[in-house]
Design an enzyme around this catalytic site. Structure first.
Site: not given
Length: 782
Positions: A410, A575
């Site tokens: 990520e 996120e």
């Protein structure tokens, strides 16, 4: 040592040429190592590579065999192999490979010893004293290793450490191809030793149009490529090391391209049933020629993109395929493809090196080693705050804790982190103000091992670190164990206002936060104020509707839940999508690096809004949240076909009944401890139970009982005195240049006025003429 023997050994060593000692370290060891300090100096010189044992260069006498047999550093076999076998510590072997990383003080000390071998037995009182260039002792202690000096003023950076079964191509990008293994055992700089295997395909001539694939570089993870047609290739991704799953991230290189030819690539072993590739997301491509000639970097490319389930159904875990077509811009180009903009461990080290070498930034940004990862890579900790004028002012600062890349694939988190660091380390008035009133603790890369080897989700323990923040296995999960311990110590010093861990999301667009619902009615809905403010500051990227504050049982081991249970009210997971935005001016566009970096700035901007002593904006957001909650409750009861009087005790309804579960990553819910760690965890738990078991109190004598009785009486009297109401002195606070005159809008109990910020609706900020400092029994420095 006995004096006579010491004199004899000194004389014997003095008669040997220094080059003979270099070639035969056992001679030095045999003659000088009976003394503990001399043994230490032998290790010290060997540590920095000044004694290099070679096969066959050492005598085979019985005395030498006796030394090898009884000295643990030579191993149990009693035989010598390569130089790395003589020095078992992998970190020591790393230093031998990178001698230029030594500090100048270490070089001066070694040079002084090299000039005079008798110095090995000189009785220094301190082994930390520095030596100047003339060999004289400088009464100044050196800085502790791995705490202050990370980057040398000259020489290479600390090289990434790889699992020893990973091959590495000697290029600027370090490439890896792992072999099978059950779990991580050890690491070294440069990965696997020996001859690097050549690609399976070799070009037959200039007319051969076969593409050459490679991913044995930092963060690369392509396992194999199969040519199924002239211009069509099936690609298989490597799973996270020491696991059989977690295939989502990809990053690989393609060479020998042909212009204006349509190629098709198909990744055949993805594991997630849903993906943003089904709603318009495109892969990223980077052309080396375009970068060199036109300064064009990563860009979204690809046509005929499909994401679908593999037709094979043999009862095994189902796989999903991602396929796309591409036309390369140039002949004979080198191109890269990636799931998202890569940000490697080396990228981070280069950035931190620039900060450490900046004379201004290094004054308020202190770099430390939080710990070493399983592979021995440094996990960095940054402490960012302006120097305080007094200990009282330093103790009054609240803390903010930020981290990123616990999931190595990520890379969104690293770009947001870079945007935050760029701003907070700048000379902007807002950045200076934030550094004046906060202590920022930043861990920019929690899982460097996973980033280096190209994992998507796990560390080299083969497990998702963001499910193990409650771990007791310090040696197996050092990065998160030390992070949790750092926050625990920080909470003992000062209040931590906010914790946020930066992540990426593969199934939802936009940027949003996961928080933790507060059960204290005194601070009801307060944990939602910061996300709502952030959505107002970044309306085209941040979606408050996508935020969720439900604490699920399966998320108890995550960073945000563990930190929340430790006492941090505002504890979040941020996120950010791999795709793009569905909001405002950014609607239907992919996020760029600059979009993510700008969010790092907006985190700082929202933090100023959140702590503004003028509570107008805070109270307005709180009122808006209550109205939104009423609407959600009404909608929920309508769906159930029930009526409810919203003017009643609607605020007593549990928010867990309203919110759905977070649609975060579900790929690691079943990940427990690896098999080889289960017995270790049981052993640690047993030790903790024995330690906590109450010991039987011994019988007391009459004298001891009388003393205890008198002590208890004294304590009761003191408590009565303390409980007597008295007039306590109070601080006098000078008013800020502008403060709210609405007496009904009192600051929340946990929100103390820190400074004046006239930004509602204006944009100019000021400072308070006086700060309110808490009454503390101890003053601490950041």
């Amino acid at each position: 040592m006995f004096p006579a023997l010491e004199t004899e050994l000194k004389q014997e060593v003095g008669t040997l040429p220094l080059r003979e000692l270099h070639r035969n370290p056992v001679l030095l060891d045999q003659k000088t190592c009976p003394d503990p300090y001399e043994d230490f100096m032998y290790h010290h010189l060997q540590y920095y590579g000044y004694f290099k044992a070679q096969r066959g260069s050492l005598p085979n006498s019985a005395s030498h065999q006796h030394v090898r047999k009884n000295n643990p550093r030579y191993g149990l076999s009693g035989s010598f192999g390569e130089r790395e076998d003589v020095i078992p510590d992998p970190l020591q072997k790393e230093k031998l490979l990178w001698p230029t990383c030594l500090s100048s003080a270490a070089h001066r000390q070694i040079e002084a010893v090299s000039r005079d071998p008798l110095m090995l037995s000189s009785p220094l009182k301190s082994r930390q004293l520095l030596h100047d260039e003339f060999g004289e002792v400088n009464p100044c202690l050196r800085e502790p290793r791995d705490l202050f000096t990370f980057f040398p003023s000259s020489g290479p950076l600390q090289a990434p450490r790889w699992p020893i079964e990973c091959e590495v191509i000697k290029e600027n990008l370090h490439h890896i191809v792992p072999t099978e293994g059950s779990y991580f055992t050890s690491s070294r700089v440069g990965g696997k030793r020996g001859i690097i295997r050549e690609p399976a395909v070799t070009l037959q001539g200039p007319e051969d149009n076969t593409l050459l694939f490679e991913s044995r570089f930092e963060s690369g993870n392509l396992q194999k490529a199969v040519r199924v047609d002239t211009y069509e290739y099936e690609l298989t991704l490597r799973t996270d090391l020491y696991t059989n799953k977690h295939t989502q991230w990809f990053y690989f290189r393609v060479q020998n391209t042909r212009k204006d030819t349509t190629y098709r690539f198909t990744i055949v072993n993805l594991l997630k049933p849903k993906s943003l590739y089904t709603v318009g997301m495109k892969p990223l491509m980077y052309s080396q020629l375009d970068a060199n000639t036109h300064n064009i970097g990563w860009r979204r490319e690809g046509n005929e993109i499909r994401y679908y389930k593999n037709n094979t159904d043999d009862g095994q875990q189902p796989f999903y395929c991602l396929t796309w077509t591409i036309q390369f811009p140039h002949d004979q180009d080198t191109c890269f493809f990636a799931h998202f903009y890569p940000y490697t461990y080396t990228d981070l080290q280069c950035y931190l090196l620039s900060v450490a070498n900046n004379p201004v930034q290094s004054q308020f940004c202190k770099l430390r080693t939080l710990c070493r990862s399983l592979a021995g890579n440094t996990v960095y900790l940054l402490t960012i705050t302006n120097p305080s004028r007094t200990p009282r002012e330093a103790a009054a600062k609240k803390a903010v804790v930020l981290s990123a890349r616990v999931h190595p694939g990520e890379s969104n988190g690293s770009w947001i982190m870079k945007g935050f660091l760029d701003f907070i380390l700048s000379n902007s008035p807002d950045a200076q103000l934030l550094r004046d009133i906060f202590v920022f603790k930043v861990v920019p890369m929690l899982n460097p091992d996973g980033v280096i080897v190209g994992n998507y989700r796990c560390s080299l323990a083969g497990r998702d670190l963001n499910r193990h923040y409650k771990t007791i296995l310090k040696e197996s999960f050092p990065c998160i164990w030390h992070t949790r311990n750092m926050v625990k110590r920080l909470l003992e010093e000062r209040e931590v206002l906010l914790y946020c861990d930066f992540h990426g999301h593969s199934r939802k667009n936009n940027i949003f936060l996961y928080g933790c619902k507060n059960n204290d009615r005194k601070y009801w809905l307060h944990e939602r104020v910061f996300p709502l403010m952030l959505s107002k500051n970044v309306p085209d990227k941040f979606s408050f509707q996508s935020c969720n504050f439900k604490v699920q049982k399966c998320k108890e081991g995550t960073g945000r839940v563990v930190m929340w249970r430790m006492g941090i009210l505002n504890s979040y997971t941020m996120e950010s999508t791999f795709g793009g935005s569905t909001l405002g001016n950014k609607r239907d566009t992919h996020f760029t690096i600059e979009d993510l970096k700008s969010l790092g700035y907006h985190v700082c901007d929202t933090l100023l809004d959140f702590c503004d002593p003028d509570r107008t904006k805070f109270m307005q957001c709180l009122a808006e949240l209550k109205e939104l909650l009423k609407q959600e409750i009404h909608k929920k009861f309508n769906e159930l076909g029930q009526d409810m009087d919203l003017e009643g005790n609607w605020s007593d309804i549990s928010l867990s009944d309203i919110e759905s579960s977070t649609s975060g990553s579900d790929s690691s819910l079943s990940d427990g401890l690896p098999v080889h760690l289960l017995s270790m965890a049981d052993e640690v738990n047993q030790k903790k139970k024995i330690y906590k078991k109450k010991k039987k109190k011994p019988l007391q004598t009459r004298k001891q009982r009388n003393e205890q009785y008198q002590k208890n009486n004294l304590m009761r009297e003191l408590k009565l005195i303390e409980d007597t109401p008295t007039q306590k002195p109070r601080f006098t606070v000078s008013c800020c240049p502008k403060r709210s005159t609405n007496s009904s809008q009192e600051p929340a109990p946990d929100m103390k006025p820190l400074w004046s910020r006239n930004r509602y609706p204006a944009t100019k900020r000021g400072r308070a003429t006086m700060m309110v400092y808490p009454s503390l029994h101890i003053y601490t420095y950041p």
